[in-house]
Design a protein around this motif. Structure first.
Motif, short mmCIF file in Angstrom:
data_model
loop_
_atom_site.label_atom_id
_atom_site.label_comp_id
_atom_site.label_asym_id
_atom_site.label_seq_id
_atom_site.Cartn_x
_atom_site.Cartn_y
_atom_site.Cartn_z
N GLN A 1 2.75 -6.78 -6.67
CA GLN A 1 4.17 -6.43 -6.66
C GLN A 1 4.88 -7.07 -7.86
OE1 GLN A 1 5.89 -7.34 -2.87
NE2 GLN A 1 7.14 -5.49 -2.89
N GLU B 1 3.42 -7.93 -10.67
CA GLU B 1 2.94 -7.20 -11.84
C GLU B 1 3.67 -5.86 -11.98
OE1 GLU B 1 0.68 -7.99 -14.36
OE2 GLU B 1 1.00 -9.98 -13.50
N ARG B 2 3.83 -5.18 -10.82
CA ARG B 2 4.54 -3.90 -10.85
C ARG B 2 5.98 -4.11 -11.32
NH1 ARG B 2 6.26 -1.65 -5.44
NH2 ARG B 2 7.99 -2.96 -6.03
N ASP B 3 6.64 -5.18 -10.81
CA ASP B 3 8.01 -5.48 -11.23
C ASP B 3 8.07 -5.80 -12.72
OD1 ASP B 3 8.83 -5.04 -8.67
OD2 ASP B 3 9.06 -7.16 -8.14
N LYS B 4 7.08 -6.58 -13.21
CA LYS B 4 7.03 -6.90 -14.64
C LYS B 4 6.88 -5.62 -15.46
CE LYS B 4 4.80 -11.45 -14.45
NZ LYS B 4 3.54 -12.15 -14.76
N ILE B 5 5.95 -4.77 -15.04
CA ILE B 5 5.71 -3.51 -15.75
C ILE B 5 6.97 -2.66 -15.71
CG2 ILE B 5 4.43 -1.33 -15.68
CD1 ILE B 5 1.99 -2.99 -14.80
N HIS B 6 7.63 -2.60 -14.53
CA HIS B 6 8.86 -1.81 -14.42
C HIS B 6 9.95 -2.38 -15.34
CE1 HIS B 6 11.76 0.84 -12.62
NE2 HIS B 6 12.57 -0.19 -12.42
N THR B 7 10.08 -3.71 -15.37
CA THR B 7 11.07 -4.35 -16.25
C THR B 7 10.73 -4.06 -17.72
OG1 THR B 7 11.37 -6.11 -14.62
CG2 THR B 7 12.15 -6.55 -16.85
N TRP C 1 9.02 -1.59 -18.80
CA TRP C 1 9.29 -0.16 -19.00
C TRP C 1 10.78 0.07 -19.27
CZ3 TRP C 1 7.61 4.48 -20.05
CH2 TRP C 1 8.38 5.59 -19.72
N GLU C 2 11.64 -0.56 -18.46
CA GLU C 2 13.09 -0.40 -18.62
C GLU C 2 13.55 -0.93 -19.98
OE1 GLU C 2 15.34 1.19 -16.73
OE2 GLU C 2 13.68 1.84 -15.46
N THR D 1 11.71 -1.37 -22.70
CA THR D 1 11.16 -0.51 -23.74
C THR D 1 11.93 0.81 -23.82
OG1 THR D 1 8.98 -1.47 -23.31
CG2 THR D 1 9.03 0.56 -24.58
N LYS D 2 12.29 1.35 -22.66
CA LYS D 2 13.05 2.59 -22.61
C LYS D 2 14.42 2.40 -23.27
CE LYS D 2 14.78 5.99 -19.29
NZ LYS D 2 14.94 6.27 -17.87
#
Length: 186
Positions: free
Chosen positions: A56, A58-64, A66-67, A69-70
């Motif tokens: 979770q 890791e998923r939050d890190k990846i989501h952050t 992603w945001e 980077t976006k």
């Protein structure tokens, strides 16, 4: 659109089945075995929870990531659009400046051609005037020379006539003096 017919066959509910653990059913296991099994299951549950928390995070890190980077991509695209707009405006200004310079050069060339034409015309007129003046001066010199020749001829003829007269007078005087001398000598 038609839907496929629903299955009306329902499977009968299964009765309670006994769970097999380490090759034995729960009824066959002793209390210690069940407690050990419960401890193993709790450890496995704790491990699964830790893994779930880790994934979770890791998923939050990846989501952050992603945001972020976006957002960076959107900012970069906005910056690129601004740069493109600035470049387009600069290109338009450059084209206008080129057009203005071309008009100035065209005007200067036109003025240059006019000046050259005027100078050529002035040169032609000046040359004609100088040629006319030269021709007039040459005619005057020829006339002066002719006049001097005529004057010279007149003087020459006058000198010749004077010389003849003087000779005649001299001869007359000589003859008279000679006659007078001979008369006197006789």
């Amino acid at each position: 659109m038609t839907l496929p017919p629903k299955n009306k066959d329902k499977k009968p509910a299964k009765g309670k089945t006994s769970t097999v653990i380490d090759g034995l059913s729960a009824e066959e296991m002793s209390k210690e075995q069940l407690e050990e099994h419960i401890i193993r299951l709790r450890e496995e549950l704790d491990r699964e929870r830790e893994e779930r928390n880790y994934f979770q995070l890791e998923r939050d890190k990846i989501h952050t990531f992603w945001e972020i980077t976006k957002r960076d991509l959107e900012e970069s695209n906005a910056e690129l659009r601004n740069i493109d707009r600035v470049l387009e405006e600069a290109e338009e200004r450059h084209q206008v400046e080129i057009k203005v310079y071309k008009q100035k050069v065209k005007h200067l060339l036109y003025e240059h051609q006019n000046t050259i034409s005027e100078l050529k015309a002035e040169g032609v007129v000046s040359t004609k005037l100088m040629q006319n003046e030269h021709a007039e001066l040459e005619n005057e010199l020829h006339e002066g020379r002719r006049s001097l020749k005529v004057d010279f001829k007149v003087l020459e003829l006058s000198n010749e006539n004077l010389e003849k007269e003087l000779k005649l007078k001299h001869n007359g005087e000589f003859t008279e003096t000679s006659n007078s001398f001979e008369r006197h000598v006789q």
